[in-house]
Motif scaffolding. Structure first.
Motif, mmCIF file in Angstrom:
data_model
loop_
_atom_site.group_PDB
_atom_site.id
_atom_site.type_symbol
_atom_site.label_atom_id
_atom_site.label_comp_id
_atom_site.label_asym_id
_atom_site.label_seq_id
_atom_site.Cartn_x
_atom_site.Cartn_y
_atom_site.Cartn_z
ATOM 1 N N LYS A 35 0.773 -1.924 -0.455
ATOM 2 C CA LYS A 35 0.188 -0.056 -0.093
ATOM 3 C C LYS A 35 0.628 1.651 -0.286
ATOM 4 C CE LYS A 35 -4.089 2.522 1.072
ATOM 5 N NZ LYS A 35 -4.829 2.867 -0.451
ATOM 6 N N ILE A 36 0.763 2.477 -0.972
ATOM 7 C CA ILE A 36 1.169 3.534 -1.000
ATOM 8 C C ILE A 36 0.506 4.249 -0.540
ATOM 9 C CG2 ILE A 36 3.222 4.902 -2.715
ATOM 10 C CD1 ILE A 36 3.265 2.483 -4.206
ATOM 11 N N ILE A 37 1.348 5.536 0.445
ATOM 12 C CA ILE A 37 0.500 6.565 1.207
ATOM 13 C C ILE A 37 1.193 7.616 -0.196
ATOM 14 C CG2 ILE A 37 -0.602 8.013 2.433
ATOM 15 C CD1 ILE A 37 0.460 5.062 4.278
ATOM 16 N N SER A 38 0.220 8.858 -0.829
ATOM 17 C CA SER A 38 1.031 9.571 -1.505
ATOM 18 C C SER A 38 0.022 10.856 -1.764
ATOM 19 C CB SER A 38 1.349 9.053 -2.825
ATOM 20 O OG SER A 38 1.913 10.248 -3.471
ATOM 21 N N ASP A 39 0.802 11.912 -1.241
ATOM 22 C CA ASP A 39 -0.390 12.900 -1.927
ATOM 23 C C ASP A 39 -0.215 13.340 -3.325
ATOM 24 O OD1 ASP A 39 2.040 14.256 -2.349
ATOM 25 O OD2 ASP A 39 2.894 15.620 -0.500
ATOM 26 N N GLU A 40 0.644 13.274 -3.863
ATOM 27 C CA GLU A 40 0.519 12.750 -5.627
ATOM 28 C C GLU A 40 1.194 14.195 -6.419
ATOM 29 O OE1 GLU A 40 -2.950 10.778 -7.911
ATOM 30 O OE2 GLU A 40 -2.165 9.202 -6.512
ATOM 31 N N LYS A 41 2.013 14.719 -5.287
ATOM 32 C CA LYS A 41 2.632 16.049 -5.826
ATOM 33 C C LYS A 41 3.633 16.691 -6.917
ATOM 34 C CE LYS A 41 0.277 19.362 -1.368
ATOM 35 N NZ LYS A 41 0.608 19.854 -0.629
ATOM 36 N N ASN A 42 4.405 14.918 -6.169
ATOM 37 C CA ASN A 42 6.142 15.576 -7.091
ATOM 38 C C ASN A 42 5.355 14.138 -8.374
ATOM 39 O OD1 ASN A 42 7.507 17.113 -5.128
ATOM 40 N ND2 ASN A 42 7.218 15.671 -3.113
ATOM 41 N N PRO A 43 6.616 14.633 -8.875
ATOM 42 C CA PRO A 43 6.626 13.498 -10.743
ATOM 43 C C PRO A 43 7.006 11.690 -9.788
ATOM 44 C CG PRO A 43 8.481 14.404 -10.300
ATOM 45 C CD PRO A 43 7.645 14.933 -9.057
ATOM 46 N N VAL A 44 6.490 11.053 -10.157
ATOM 47 C CA VAL A 44 6.618 9.636 -9.886
ATOM 48 C C VAL A 44 7.892 9.508 -10.072
ATOM 49 C CG1 VAL A 44 6.205 6.761 -10.837
ATOM 50 C CG2 VAL A 44 4.759 8.950 -10.625
ATOM 51 N N VAL A 45 9.355 8.347 -10.084
ATOM 52 C CA VAL A 45 10.637 8.064 -9.832
ATOM 53 C C VAL A 45 10.481 7.612 -11.268
ATOM 54 C CG1 VAL A 45 10.939 8.785 -7.393
ATOM 55 C CG2 VAL A 45 10.734 6.380 -8.858
ATOM 56 N N LYS A 46 12.028 8.026 -11.823
ATOM 57 C CA LYS A 46 12.361 7.279 -13.392
ATOM 58 C C LYS A 46 13.378 6.312 -12.911
ATOM 59 C CE LYS A 46 10.963 12.117 -15.133
ATOM 60 N NZ LYS A 46 11.747 12.836 -16.204
ATOM 61 N N LYS A 47 12.842 5.828 -14.708
ATOM 62 C CA LYS A 47 14.610 4.585 -13.926
ATOM 63 C C LYS A 47 15.811 5.622 -14.404
ATOM 64 C CE LYS A 47 15.899 0.928 -17.075
ATOM 65 N NZ LYS A 47 16.027 0.136 -17.951
ATOM 66 N N GLY A 48 16.683 4.457 -12.976
ATOM 67 C CA GLY A 48 18.218 5.265 -12.839
ATOM 68 C C GLY A 48 18.116 6.282 -11.800
ATOM 69 N N GLN A 49 16.770 6.851 -11.544
ATOM 70 C CA GLN A 49 17.498 7.592 -10.088
ATOM 71 C C GLN A 49 17.220 7.001 -9.563
ATOM 72 O OE1 GLN A 49 13.177 9.693 -10.893
ATOM 73 N NE2 GLN A 49 14.659 11.778 -10.903
ATOM 74 N N PHE A 50 17.609 7.431 -8.035
ATOM 75 C CA PHE A 50 18.240 6.936 -7.038
ATOM 76 C C PHE A 50 17.511 7.531 -5.593
ATOM 77 C CE2 PHE A 50 22.143 6.566 -8.577
ATOM 78 C CZ PHE A 50 22.359 5.303 -8.755
ATOM 79 N N ILE A 51 16.465 6.587 -4.760
ATOM 80 C CA ILE A 51 15.590 6.802 -4.355
ATOM 81 C C ILE A 51 16.223 7.032 -2.187
ATOM 82 C CG2 ILE A 51 13.186 6.955 -5.230
ATOM 83 C CD1 ILE A 51 12.993 4.006 -3.973
ATOM 84 N N LYS A 52 16.015 7.866 -1.621
ATOM 85 C CA LYS A 52 16.330 7.928 -0.748
ATOM 86 C C LYS A 52 15.814 7.707 0.837
ATOM 87 C CE LYS A 52 18.705 10.869 3.099
ATOM 88 N NZ LYS A 52 19.359 12.025 3.425
ATOM 89 N N LEU A 53 15.542 6.114 1.574
ATOM 90 C CA LEU A 53 14.399 5.749 2.269
ATOM 91 C C LEU A 53 15.083 5.640 3.464
ATOM 92 C CD1 LEU A 53 13.881 2.606 -0.221
ATOM 93 C CD2 LEU A 53 12.275 4.951 -0.093
#
Length: 316
Positions: A35-53
């Protein structure tokens, strides 16, 4: 503050659903529940990018991994096979600021991997990962810069925790250059521990600060662990701390996690990023055998040597 609280309450609500019957959760092609909780204000990440968790992973009431006691995780967004049955399946759906709950069923892990489960995981267990995306980076250079800024501070905190413990308990210890604290009981009177010497050690490893034993060869039929100082066949905390001793010496080493096993866990007995205590006795210091042209080394994922060559006992 209101925004943070709304995410927190949403996560708590999802976890309550999970504990009941998994209602309200989506499913990937491999069967992974999420389940993802999102306000959808930012763009979805793209292939090749990095997410900090930031993250926490639990089984029943036991926390297996958490960024509360470590650094955030940095994950590259790549294509993932639909049969992966892994949290990385949903990472490409995330945005900066999103939170998520991901559930893996232990029996599904066993069935898909065709490997036995670790003894601390039962077939009916749910492995629950909660996470929050706190930033997104376009390249590895940006990730490295961000991580380096956090790493030094994190290591200093580990050292400070040990310093405070020693002060509170009136323990006199010598600090090495990188941050190992050595409480010398008997310095010894034989040859000194030094680079290129083969050292034999009787030891007991304990969790910090509880003192609970997680590994030891100090028993009636126990054999000393042998290693060559300076060849990176042992954790850095030993390689540094034992150099203050000679043959016959005894000491207690207080080792910050980054000089021990760092992020490498050992099931439920030893967690990632855990400071450790070792009672040690130097039983011999000898001329080392010639180094093999292709030495076999057991290295952990963070390029730090494992403490256990072939002579050392396995974790129980």
């Amino acid at each position: 503050m209101k925004k943070i609280n709304s995410f927190l309450f949403a996560l708590l609500g999802i976890l309550l659903l999970v504990s009941c019957d998994n209602k309200g959760l989506k499913k990937t092609k491999s069967g992974l529940l999420y389940k993802i909780i999102s306000d959808e204000k930012n763009p979805v990440v793209k292939k090749g990018q990095f997410i900090k968790l930031t993250f926490s992973q639990k089984i029943r009431d036991t926390v297996l991994f958490t960024s509360d006691s470590s650094l955030p995780a940095y994950v590259r967004i790549d294509s993932v096979p639909s049969s992966a049955y892994s949290p990385v399946e949903i990472f490409s759906l995330l945005r900066k600021g999103d939170s998520a709950v991901i559930i893996q069923l232990a029996d599904s892990i066993q069935r898909k991997s065709q490997q036995p489960l670790p003894p601390f995981i039962h077939k009916k267990d749910k492995i629950i990962l909660t996470l929050r995306v706190i930033d997104v980076f376009d390249n590895e250079t940006a990730v490295q810069k961000d991580r380096e800024g956090l790493l030094g501070e994190f290591h200093n905190r580990q050292i400070k925790v040990i310093e405070n413990f020693l002060q509170q308990h009136n323990i006199q210890a010598t600090k090495t250059g990188d941050g190992v604290f050595v409480e010398i009981k008997n310095p010894g009177n034989g040859p000194a521990v030094d680079s290129g010497k083969e050292v034999s050690v009787i030891y007991t490893g304990k969790l910090f600060p509880s003192g609970k034993v997680f590994e030891s060869n100090d028993k009636e039929d126990g054999k000393p662990i042998k290693f060559v100082v300076g060849r990176r066949s042992i954790i850095q905390g030993w390689d540094e701390g034992l150099r203050l001793l000679k043959k016959g010496g005894t000491a207690t080493l207080y080792i910050p996690a980054f000089l021990a096993y760092d992020q490498q866990p050992s099931g439920p007995s030893r967690k990632p990023n855990e400071n450790l205590i070792f009672d040690v006795k130097i039983t011999d210091v000898a001329v080392a055998p010639a180094e093999s042209a292709n030495p076999m080394r057991s290295m952990n994922p963070n390029n730090r040597p494992n403490i256990r060559p072939q002579q050392a006992p396995a974790h129980k």
